[in-house]
Write an enzyme that holds these catalytic residues in place. Structure first.
Site, PDB file in Angstrom:
ATOM      1  N   LYS A   1       0.831  -1.207   0.000  1.00 16.92           N
ATOM      2  CA  LYS A   1       0.000   0.000   0.000  1.00 16.92           C
ATOM      3  C   LYS A   1       0.866   1.258   0.000  1.00 16.92           C
ATOM      4  O   LYS A   1       0.553   2.266  -0.660  1.00 16.92           O
ATOM      5  CB  LYS A   1      -0.911   0.016   1.229  1.00 16.92           C
ATOM      6  CG  LYS A   1      -1.735   1.304   1.412  1.00 16.92           C
ATOM      7  CD  LYS A   1      -2.598   1.637   0.193  1.00 16.92           C
ATOM      8  CE  LYS A   1      -3.675   2.664   0.478  1.00 16.92           C
ATOM      9  NZ  LYS A   1      -3.331   3.818   1.221  1.00 16.92           N
TER      10      LYS A   1
ATOM     11  N   GLU B   1       0.898   6.620  -6.724  1.00 17.61           N
ATOM     12  CA  GLU B   1      -0.201   7.594  -6.822  1.00 17.61           C
ATOM     13  C   GLU B   1       0.355   9.022  -6.888  1.00 17.61           C
ATOM     14  O   GLU B   1      -0.071   9.817  -7.708  1.00 17.61           O
ATOM     15  CB  GLU B   1      -1.088   7.403  -5.582  1.00 17.61           C
ATOM     16  CG  GLU B   1      -2.259   8.335  -5.431  1.00 17.61           C
ATOM     17  CD  GLU B   1      -2.893   8.122  -4.052  1.00 17.61           C
ATOM     18  OE1 GLU B   1      -3.170   6.961  -3.689  1.00 17.61           O
ATOM     19  OE2 GLU B   1      -3.074   9.111  -3.302  1.00 17.61           O
TER      20      GLU B   1
END
Lengths: 335, 335, 335, 335
Positions: D188, D195
């Site tokens: 993550k 991102e």
């Protein structure tokens, strides 16, 4: 020998002084008559127009331009109608190397020679001499050798490079014929690109030292703030002293560091500066050249971009990122 | 005064020599007996074990470590059982500043003092002196002042910084007490980060000069190759000469440039080097500190990443990009 | 309507198929006769020369170029002598926007209209349609609307953007008139710049996952190697599975990720790829435009530089850094 | 099955709703009683303290944390005294992977199992489902499978990846067991790093489009300003339309682009945003991991640094550069 200087700003005027001190005869012109008058008082021969300047100096004439790159073509166009075969134009400003190539090509049919001369030294050149990076025809550059020799620093107190005794060029005197038209400004362009990078390296380093006390400040605890992994950055570093200590014996000693130490000695909190950093063209062209060559230049590019960024309150890119964060996460900007 | 040196590699041995030359009495230890013997011949007092080393020197004893950061804790653990209250350990290696803080904390209950001393100067330090960045308790650092003064370069031939006369620190002698435990290595860490950045700035600049003849090579014309916008990059720059000329009068003059000029004078095509550049920790920690401080450090980071990249034939990231290009465009890799 | 396609490679041929399927009449030409024959079999009208191509299509004629940017001017020069007032040239390749401006200017006196059309879609366009970014005169672009509408994807299954109902442009159909000559290729140029950045972001991320087991490998302990701060990076991440899981519900879902997941499903270790990543011009021009605009573009530039770097065994910059390290520290390169 | 949710903010509350909708029984707790009450009205079983929460749910109990990473340890410490062997803690927040490893280790002697679950989806997760990246013991993760399956998006309308039929994991359902403790948050973490990079790539691209009219503005001509090489950047690009058109058929289509198009449709000049971009930890850790792995991550790092820079009016690095320019060239900052 005789030399005409066109453009008597910070650098042009000091180059004239350096030339006269070494026995050269200087003819000077500037848009601003006060600049001309000042040098006339010191022994130069002044002119109130380019035409007059041309009429006073002996043939073959040499005209050294020390003017903003953006107006060089304009002044060449004004000067050339008064010139004759074998006259020489030396552009000592920060022209783009492709403009040099074009100018050399355009002046060739008229028998006028064009020399590009990248010049480093800033306001210190009068005293230290100017590092000269020269492009143009070999014979013309050799003809101008006495002028280059005077303007350049000479061997001075800089230690000779071991192993370099065998080389026959003038690099050890602080001037170098780098190649054909444009080569001088190409090398000067890269010089400035390197300068940006070196400056930014020091800047970032001192910036990290300057924030070494960041954990003394209270930080927020919420999902929008990166959580602390440590709480020990409590150093209050005396940055002026660090700049000074690095000047002696350390690997990063340099003239730029000397100047930084001086700036910090005089103004320890740098309150005289807002942090808006100009760029004057050569840094940009360096990156464009790197891209044309398919050579990666991360460091020099970052140094250039930091200057762009320094002159803006925010970027559009940042706004787009902020908008995205709001859209996917409902994140509102911190005040 | 008396000082024990632990670790007699390139730097440790030369520091002992510098100390003895200035009248200090040196006690020396190294895993490699030959290193001990060499210095004993020059006047140092040798020891064949840490215990013996401790037994020979007078109290309060000072032990200077000049060993790889990775084994510092191990050697401290071996040494400490032999030490007493008021003894001093000086770590002159490249320890992480948080290890310094921890060690100072751990040694405190025993009354042992810990000083971290970032040391720059490389193989030249014997002659030039070593730039010292020191962290630790004020009284202890003052107690060691004679040692620091000798190891540091002193004022030497470096011009004093205008405006710095009024400052009362030792920075002008080439050593500086930067703050509490860890502060010395923190400043040295950033020093090395800056060093990476400055080195990469020169490297990239010379790289752009080195490819200034790229248009002399034939290039392919197909949809996979960026089309040429120009065809004039035909300069064959003498890079060794450029490095030399920049040493005089230019803005980018520095000791690293001096060394580069020397390397190029001796080996103009750099054929001795493959381009694999090591990094020894402090560059990494500098970036980690920048990130903890939320300070952007593009230039220093790029310099570090270029080193990582230099040691790999290809990256996984490149492979992923190559795979994507094949997937969306049917692009096959160029051989 | 009628349209001539010049260049029947991967993209040109599929655009013809898409046009014919939607009822347009296509005239096709390619240097390679086999490419022409293949489409003639599918219903196109072939030509064996540009002159023949011109003779077959009705006036005002529209010629869509789908050829490498490097030869576009050459083919325009061959075609134009056969054209008449009101004919239209559409460049669907990856031309530089300044070439578009020049061509539009040069063709204007002849009454020939020039339209630049940036085209994205790769080998998938036949099925998905091509995203079109168009520059040129408004009336001409409107005249060509039926062709653009067919080639573009249309609304398809992509969800409409909330709030965009009120806008009257064709963006929701997948094609857009971006402005005057060059505007289409300018937007396409930046599109490709963004593409490089997005690709590199995924590439780097997967690269970090791929090395998440780095502490399972033994590392050396010496002054040349960065000491370990941790020893716990022992994760063996299934990267193909990660690419797949990110496709659903995550913030980084995208078509490029879909393709990456597919590439990894077919070839989990990417052994088909060496990691040499080409660049075809638009990434470079994007950065040059950013520099002209004084807009920092760190991410897009790094993505471009990574491609440059991927195609080299070593860089000159690395060698310079390696040489410096040897000079100041006696550091020898690791094998 | 039964699940306790601790932390009922944006994400926690919606995950409870998604679980209840699929038949799971949810027990909820939050510092803010209103958040508890809201979900009780929708069918959840509320608690006013952690102790009460523990008392209500059946053994073996599973507690899902959806709270800021900075307070996770504190809440674990409050909860654990009430737990028993075989109870499970799932951290769905953005913890650092090394905290996961430590917690798993600390809880092990008590027989309490720790699962880290990176969760992506933001405010859209209720509808789209949440992408889950899971670390921990295999048996425990399997025991929790029904919960993960419900929270994750499932196959949904996302096209299956060709070639992936043969794989037996749950990635196609939008959740994945990535490895032992910490592996979920590691993946993550990298996800968020990617991102940042993807967001910045779009941001920079739109920024370049936004300044495509820069030559319409008058610029100064002096030695401090980079001279213009061109004067033709006069495009006024409709950026909202470009974001929309790129959504169809182009290579850069993505969910983040969909959201950008929506943001621009609603607020075309982005006047709602100042451009200050927060970072919440995982981007920083991604870079730190890259550095530990000696993997270059230029793009992801630049994206992080742009966020740091966006939150400052000026940097110390810029001030240093500005001071240097004044020192060597007498350059005064532009107002």
């Amino acid at each position: 020998m005789q030399l005409a200087m066109i453009g008597l700003g910070r650098m042009g005027a000091n180059m004239v002084r350096r030339l006269m001190k070494d026995g050269h005869q200087c003819f000077v012109y500037d848009n601003n008559k006060e600049n001309v008058d000042a040098l006339v008082k010191e022994g130069a021969i002044g002119a109130t127009s380019l035409e007059e300047l041309v009429s006073k100096i002996e043939k073959p004439r040499a005209f050294w331009f020390m003017i903003p790159a953006a107006i060089t073509d304009k002044v060449i166009n004004e000067l050339v109608p008064h010139l004759e075969k074998d006259d020489i134009i030396i552009d000592g400003g920060n022209s783009y190397f492709r403009d040099d190539r074009r100018r050399a090509q355009e002046l060739k049919p008229k028998g006028i020679h064009y020399v590009d001369c990248g010049t480093s030294g800033g306001v210190w050149g009068l005293e230290r001499g100017y590092c000269l990076m020269i492009g143009g025809e070999k014979e013309i550059v050799q003809h101008l050798d006495p002028v280059f020799k005077t303007i350049a620093p000479g061997k001075g107190s800089v230690a000779p490079t071991p192993g370099r005794e065998k080389f026959q060029d003038t690099a050890q005197e602080g001037y170098l014929h780098c190649g054909a038209a444009g080569a001088g400004h190409f090398v000067k362009m890269v010089h400035n690109g390197v300068e940006y990078g070196v400056m930014a390296a020091y800047g970032e380093g001192f910036g990290i030292l300057n924030s070494a006390d960041c954990h003394k400040k209270k930080r927020e605890v919420d999902a929008e703030t990166a959580p602390e992994m440590h709480n020990d950055l409590d150093y209050e570093i005396d940055i002026a002293a660090v700049a000074e200590v690095w000047r002696r014996g350390s690997v990063v000693g340099s003239w730029l560091l000397d100047l930084t130490a001086q700036a910090l000695a005089e103004n320890p909190d740098l309150s005289n500066f807002s942090g808006k950093v100009s760029d004057s063209g050569e840094g940009r062209w360096t990156i464009m050249a790197a891209i044309e060559e398919a050579v990666s230049a991360e460091v020099l590019t970052s140094a250039l971009y930091a200057r762009f960024r320094s002159r803006k309150e925010y970027t559009y890119a940042d706004k787009i990122c902020s908008a995205m964060r709001f859209m996917f996460g409902g994140h509102h900007e911190k005040k």
